[in-house]
Design a protein around this motif. Structure first.
Motif, PDB file in Angstrom:
ATOM      1  N   THR A  26     -12.495  16.563  82.259  1.00 50.69           N
ATOM      2  CA  THR A  26     -11.066  16.825  82.056  1.00 50.69           C
ATOM      3  C   THR A  26     -10.426  15.687  81.248  1.00 50.69           C
ATOM      4  O   THR A  26      -9.487  15.937  80.479  1.00 50.69           O
TER       5      THR A  26
ATOM      6  N   VAL B 185      -4.028  21.878  82.303  1.00 52.54           N
ATOM      7  CA  VAL B 185      -3.752  22.189  83.703  1.00 52.54           C
ATOM      8  C   VAL B 185      -5.063  22.460  84.438  1.00 52.54           C
ATOM      9  O   VAL B 185      -5.295  21.965  85.530  1.00 52.54           O
ATOM     10  N   GLU B 186      -5.961  23.249  83.808  1.00 53.12           N
ATOM     11  CA  GLU B 186      -7.216  23.594  84.485  1.00 53.12           C
ATOM     12  C   GLU B 186      -8.332  23.843  83.479  1.00 53.12           C
ATOM     13  O   GLU B 186      -8.099  24.406  82.406  1.00 53.12           O
TER      14      GLU B 186
ATOM     15  N   GLN C 109     -12.394  25.329  83.445  1.00 54.20           N
ATOM     16  CA  GLN C 109     -13.341  26.073  84.292  1.00 54.20           C
ATOM     17  C   GLN C 109     -14.473  26.605  83.421  1.00 54.20           C
ATOM     18  O   GLN C 109     -14.228  27.320  82.437  1.00 54.20           O
TER      19      GLN C 109
ATOM     20  N   THR D 239      -6.679  26.266  80.764  1.00 51.38           N
ATOM     21  CA  THR D 239      -5.270  26.590  80.998  1.00 51.38           C
ATOM     22  C   THR D 239      -4.453  25.343  80.723  1.00 51.38           C
ATOM     23  O   THR D 239      -4.789  24.255  81.204  1.00 51.38           O
ATOM     24  N   THR D 240      -3.408  25.499  79.911  1.00 52.71           N
ATOM     25  CA  THR D 240      -2.528  24.377  79.611  1.00 52.71           C
ATOM     26  C   THR D 240      -1.113  24.717  80.074  1.00 52.71           C
ATOM     27  O   THR D 240      -0.865  25.816  80.586  1.00 52.71           O
TER      28      THR D 240
ATOM     29  N   ARG E 145      -3.185  30.123  77.861  1.00 53.06           N
ATOM     30  CA  ARG E 145      -4.558  30.243  78.343  1.00 53.06           C
ATOM     31  C   ARG E 145      -5.482  30.449  77.160  1.00 53.06           C
ATOM     32  O   ARG E 145      -5.240  31.331  76.329  1.00 53.06           O
TER      33      ARG E 145
END
Lengths: 313, 313
Positions: B9, B25-26, B28, B42-43, B47
């Motif tokens: 990350t 944000v995420e 995966q 994901t920001t 997406r």
């Protein structure tokens, strides 16, 4: 407005033959928007919005269409214009300049909370950052020159107290040193009805037809005035802080912007007071525009004069 | 495969600073795909899918990325690559060529009916029509030259009856006059797992990394072989007719395509029999590829030889 210029399914079916979007399934007029005719267009391959331009000169349209294409290319949820098989965005339909854009999903949120305001602040900063690499240039059509001209047009229709307010504010705005603020492409109309929410995410930012080159902070002030004002016309500090902090996290404010913020909130309120007053007192013939009350922005301006807001970040 | 190359990350957050897509944000990993490492990203603004290219030479990647951009610009639901703030699609992350693309919504439909097949046929024609104005050119990487080379590599591993089938089919395909067929950019791998359905609509066509220039009819045959074959390996005439009629409505078949159709179905089956046989008998070291059984396409080829199909439109 509603739809100004009618389009028949036969005309549209033939016109869509210039594109690679499949064949027409459904055509439906959209009763929203203020200066164009808009239609939902469903084809065998997708869902689009068709816009016929009623007011903007044809020569200015490529600025807007290529701006939307540029922002979409940079990953932002804006209505990307669709190129036809000749690779052109702008065509002609029913005698009007016409463009097909991607239809975005979601619905407007007219009573936003702090989480919505944070999303909007971050999105506005993203639009500003992506706009920095946009090559075409067009001045903000509602900038200082328009402001002074519009003020001269509406002043005779205003009561004495509003004339006094207008004179004071024009003199004040003329004296503010906005020239050291960072500039770029601004949306200039990022009101609640121009943001589409897909659950808690922004699925679309629409209506770029007031965009132009100006101080980025003007765009922030326009956005805060709409998203962070209570029904009584007061600035909601928690929503304003959420929006501004999220913007700041993506594009940090500069010292000159901090200094100019209270004046810019007034300038942004003045711009919408003037345009609404003009729509109200000098309506254009034939336009079925829903006239919004000018008093709302007159009062927002008065409150910004009475209680100057400082950047909370 | 699963993810081959790990991304932290921290690395990704720094890398995203080159874009205008907001902050991470995420992250995966995606356990699908056969030759790249893919991640959902994901920001704060949207997406996306991040792809790290493991096998395709860097010099070939602009062909694919600009093709996806071109098709998206023409209104088709493909994963548009995202430009960074230098206006580039291709970057480097974790030592690999890397690109961010728009994440599309929907899920694969592995047991399609005639309505699905009609949508796919129309979409394939739309891709072909939009591709006609694409300026870059790269040959189909799984065309005739690859076929002959792959056949030579796998032949020693096949039992005698399959060697005989291969020899017969290679001789047959070499004798077919494909050179008069209309050519263009083909997807070349429009299998069911590369189409995402959003309710009954196609929300996404993905995985363009086998695309190239070849006979458009080859793409149609690849698509029919996957979408219109029963679990027993027989062509389902109603699904095939739905797909082909919908394609024909968008881009009418030419006489030469009608003549070549039965041979092309065999050629498209041979291509996947060969690649699966190669993956099975000559697996590449280190790849966690889910090897699909070569027998499926060997049997589809046998049935096309035994029961030639004619274009029903």
């Amino acid at each position: 407005m509603s739809v100004f210029t009618p389009v028949s399914t036969e005309e549209l079916s033939a016109w869509l033959g210039r594109y690679a979007v499949g064949r027409l399934v459904e055509l439906q007029g959209i009763s929203a928007g203020v200066q164009n005719s808009n239609f939902f267009v469903t084809t065998t391959l997708g869902r689009y919005v068709l816009t016929l331009f009623e007011a903007i000169p044809r020569a200015e349209l490529p600025f807007y269409l290529h701006l939307m294409a540029h922002l979409a290319r940079h990953g932002l949820p804006v209505p990307a214009p669709i190129a036809n098989r000749d690779n052109e965005y702008l065509g002609t339909l029913s005698g009007r300049p016409a463009a097909l854009v991607r239809r975005l999903s979601g619905h407007s949120e007219m009573t936003p909370g702090t989480a919505h305001c944070a999303c909007v602040g971050a999105m506005l900063a993203g639009l500003h950052l992506a706009g920095l690499s946009y090559g075409r240039r067009q001045d903000n059509p509602r900038g200082a020159a328009w402001r002074d001209a519009a003020a001269a047009r509406v002043r005779p229709f205003l009561p004495a107290d509003e004339q006094a307010l207008l004179d004071i504010e024009l003199a004040f705005q003329t004296g503010v040193a906005y020239d050291r603020l960072p500039r770029g492409v601004i949306h200039a109309d990022l009101f609640r009805d121009n943001v589409l929410w897909d659950d808690d995410r922004i699925g679309g930012v629409i209506d770029f037809y007031f965009a132009g080159h100006d101080a980025l902070l003007f765009d922030v002030a326009v956005t805060v005035n709409d998203w962070c004002t209570t029904p009584r016309g007061e600035l909601d500090p928690s929503r304003a802080e959420a929006l501004l902090a999220a913007y700041h996290a993506e594009r940090p404010f500069e010292a000159a912007e901090r200094d100019a913020w209270p004046a810019m909130l007034r300038g942004a309120a003045l711009r919408f007071w003037l345009s609404r007053a003009e729509d109200f007192h000098l309506p254009k013939a034939g336009e079925m525009v829903l006239v919004k009350p000018p008093a709302e922005y007159r009062d927002i301006l008065r409150r910004h004069i009475a209680a100057p807001h400082s950047l909370p970040v």
